[in-house]
Design a protein around this motif. Sequence first.
Motif, PDB file in Angstrom:
ATOM      1  N   GLY A  99      -3.714   3.098   4.503  1.00 26.92           N
ATOM      2  CA  GLY A  99      -2.992   2.268   5.466  1.00 26.92           C
ATOM      3  C   GLY A  99      -1.525   2.644   5.565  1.00 26.92           C
ATOM      4  O   GLY A  99      -1.075   3.633   5.012  1.00 26.92           O
ATOM      5  N   GLU A 100      -0.794   1.838   6.297  1.00 26.87           N
ATOM      6  CA  GLU A 100       0.632   2.072   6.532  1.00 26.87           C
ATOM      7  C   GLU A 100       1.466   1.203   5.604  1.00 26.87           C
ATOM      8  O   GLU A 100       1.108   0.062   5.323  1.00 26.87           O
ATOM      9  N   GLY A 101       2.569   1.732   5.153  1.00 30.16           N
ATOM     10  CA  GLY A 101       3.495   0.965   4.338  1.00 30.16           C
ATOM     11  C   GLY A 101       3.001   0.752   2.920  1.00 30.16           C
ATOM     12  O   GLY A 101       1.921   1.193   2.530  1.00 30.16           O
ATOM     13  N   LEU A 102       3.831   0.079   2.144  1.00 32.50           N
ATOM     14  CA  LEU A 102       3.525  -0.169   0.738  1.00 32.50           C
ATOM     15  C   LEU A 102       2.460  -1.255   0.586  1.00 32.50           C
ATOM     16  O   LEU A 102       2.457  -2.231   1.325  1.00 32.50           O
ATOM     17  N   ALA A 103       1.594  -1.068  -0.400  1.00 33.37           N
ATOM     18  CA  ALA A 103       0.574  -2.062  -0.731  1.00 33.37           C
ATOM     19  C   ALA A 103       1.066  -2.853  -1.934  1.00 33.37           C
ATOM     20  O   ALA A 103       1.612  -2.294  -2.880  1.00 33.37           O
ATOM     21  N   ALA A 108      -2.551 -11.728  -9.993  1.00 28.67           N
ATOM     22  CA  ALA A 108      -3.839 -12.409  -9.862  1.00 28.67           C
ATOM     23  C   ALA A 108      -4.366 -12.153  -8.455  1.00 28.67           C
ATOM     24  O   ALA A 108      -3.603 -11.742  -7.566  1.00 28.67           O
ATOM     25  N   PRO A 109      -5.655 -12.377  -8.232  1.00 25.21           N
ATOM     26  CA  PRO A 109      -6.244 -12.062  -6.931  1.00 25.21           C
ATOM     27  C   PRO A 109      -5.957 -13.106  -5.842  1.00 25.21           C
ATOM     28  O   PRO A 109      -6.867 -13.620  -5.202  1.00 25.21           O
ATOM     29  N   THR A 110      -4.666 -13.371  -5.622  1.00 26.42           N
ATOM     30  CA  THR A 110      -4.244 -14.255  -4.530  1.00 26.42           C
ATOM     31  C   THR A 110      -2.920 -13.739  -3.988  1.00 26.42           C
ATOM     32  O   THR A 110      -2.108 -13.171  -4.732  1.00 26.42           O
ATOM     33  N   SER A 111      -2.685 -13.962  -2.717  1.00 22.30           N
ATOM     34  CA  SER A 111      -1.441 -13.482  -2.107  1.00 22.30           C
ATOM     35  C   SER A 111      -0.220 -14.245  -2.605  1.00 22.30           C
ATOM     36  O   SER A 111       0.900 -13.757  -2.485  1.00 22.30           O
ATOM     37  N   GLY A 112      -0.411 -15.434  -3.211  1.00 22.77           N
ATOM     38  CA  GLY A 112       0.708 -16.210  -3.726  1.00 22.77           C
ATOM     39  C   GLY A 112       1.052 -15.926  -5.172  1.00 22.77           C
ATOM     40  O   GLY A 112       2.036 -16.454  -5.699  1.00 22.77           O
ATOM     41  N   ALA A 146      -5.211  -5.620  -5.972  1.00 23.27           N
ATOM     42  CA  ALA A 146      -4.847  -5.140  -4.640  1.00 23.27           C
ATOM     43  C   ALA A 146      -5.832  -5.699  -3.627  1.00 23.27           C
ATOM     44  O   ALA A 146      -6.994  -5.963  -3.957  1.00 23.27           O
ATOM     45  N   GLN A 147      -5.372  -5.877  -2.404  1.00 23.70           N
ATOM     46  CA  GLN A 147      -6.282  -6.315  -1.353  1.00 23.70           C
ATOM     47  C   GLN A 147      -7.287  -5.194  -1.080  1.00 23.70           C
ATOM     48  O   GLN A 147      -6.909  -4.032  -0.915  1.00 23.70           O
ATOM     49  N   ALA A 148      -8.551  -5.558  -1.039  1.00 27.43           N
ATOM     50  CA  ALA A 148      -9.627  -4.578  -0.886  1.00 27.43           C
ATOM     51  C   ALA A 148      -9.496  -3.760   0.393  1.00 27.43           C
ATOM     52  O   ALA A 148      -9.837  -2.581   0.409  1.00 27.43           O
ATOM     53  N   ASP A 149      -8.977  -4.359   1.461  1.00 25.63           N
ATOM     54  CA  ASP A 149      -8.867  -3.615   2.723  1.00 25.63           C
ATOM     55  C   ASP A 149      -7.790  -2.542   2.692  1.00 25.63           C
ATOM     56  O   ASP A 149      -7.681  -1.746   3.609  1.00 25.63           O
ATOM     57  N   ARG A 150      -6.994  -2.466   1.624  1.00 27.82           N
ATOM     58  CA  ARG A 150      -5.992  -1.411   1.466  1.00 27.82           C
ATOM     59  C   ARG A 150      -6.499  -0.285   0.569  1.00 27.82           C
ATOM     60  O   ARG A 150      -5.774   0.663   0.286  1.00 27.82           O
ATOM     61  N   LEU A 151      -7.770  -0.378   0.124  1.00 23.61           N
ATOM     62  CA  LEU A 151      -8.317   0.599  -0.826  1.00 23.61           C
ATOM     63  C   LEU A 151      -9.531   1.311  -0.259  1.00 23.61           C
ATOM     64  O   LEU A 151     -10.506   0.667   0.130  1.00 23.61           O
ATOM     65  N   TRP A 152      -9.465   2.648  -0.211  1.00 26.13           N
ATOM     66  CA  TRP A 152     -10.645   3.445   0.137  1.00 26.13           C
ATOM     67  C   TRP A 152     -11.388   3.666  -1.171  1.00 26.13           C
ATOM     68  O   TRP A 152     -10.838   4.182  -2.136  1.00 26.13           O
ATOM     69  N   GLY A 153     -12.625   3.208  -1.207  1.00 25.77           N
ATOM     70  CA  GLY A 153     -13.434   3.280  -2.416  1.00 25.77           C
ATOM     71  C   GLY A 153     -13.914   1.910  -2.835  1.00 25.77           C
ATOM     72  O   GLY A 153     -14.760   1.782  -3.709  1.00 25.77           O
ATOM     73  N   ALA A 154     -13.353   0.870  -2.227  1.00 25.59           N
ATOM     74  CA  ALA A 154     -13.799  -0.496  -2.495  1.00 25.59           C
ATOM     75  C   ALA A 154     -14.888  -0.862  -1.495  1.00 25.59           C
ATOM     76  O   ALA A 154     -15.003  -0.251  -0.436  1.00 25.59           O
ATOM     77  N   GLY A 155     -15.699  -1.832  -1.804  1.00 29.52           N
ATOM     78  CA  GLY A 155     -16.745  -2.259  -0.891  1.00 29.52           C
ATOM     79  C   GLY A 155     -17.964  -1.376  -0.959  1.00 29.52           C
ATOM     80  O   GLY A 155     -18.105  -0.525  -1.830  1.00 29.52           O
TER      81      GLY A 155
END
Length: 157
Positions: A99-103, A108-112, A146-155
């Motif tokens: 993706g674009e920009g820094l990840a 913990a697995p939450t955005s907060g 990390a958010q899964a949608d920013r990782l190639w290899g997840a899912g």
Amino acid sequence: MTALRACSLFAAMLFALVTPARADDEGVPYWASIDAEIANMRVGPGDSYRISWVYRRPHLPVKVVRREGPWRLIEDPAGDRGWMRDLLLSRQRAAIVKGEGLAEIRAAPTSGSHLQWRVEPGVVGLLGECEAGWCQFDAGGHKGFAQADRLWGAGAP
């Protein structure tokens, strides 16, 4: 020999030739990672085929899309495909930041949750459990989520 017996014999021989190829492709596609300091990708499944890429990136995630004996047809994060020996691969899951920009890597697995650090696209790390859109990610001993949608290899592969 009767025509029926000859036909049955021919069908049995044909089945024996076809069955191993099907068995080879059971369980694909699946995720793997490069498990060597230097790994050659070839244009065909054998040492006599020319090398198309030389990887110098341990833990780079790849998708195995086909198996043929000890050879694996892989797809790398850029979408390039070629053949690699199974000895150069590991079932250890890994991921690369896309993706674009820094990840953001969180505690913990939450955005907060606490922001541990940020990583650039192209950073490779070992992948742990993924749940609810977040994955455990270990980049050189620096661990977080990390958010899964920013990782190639997840899912699913």
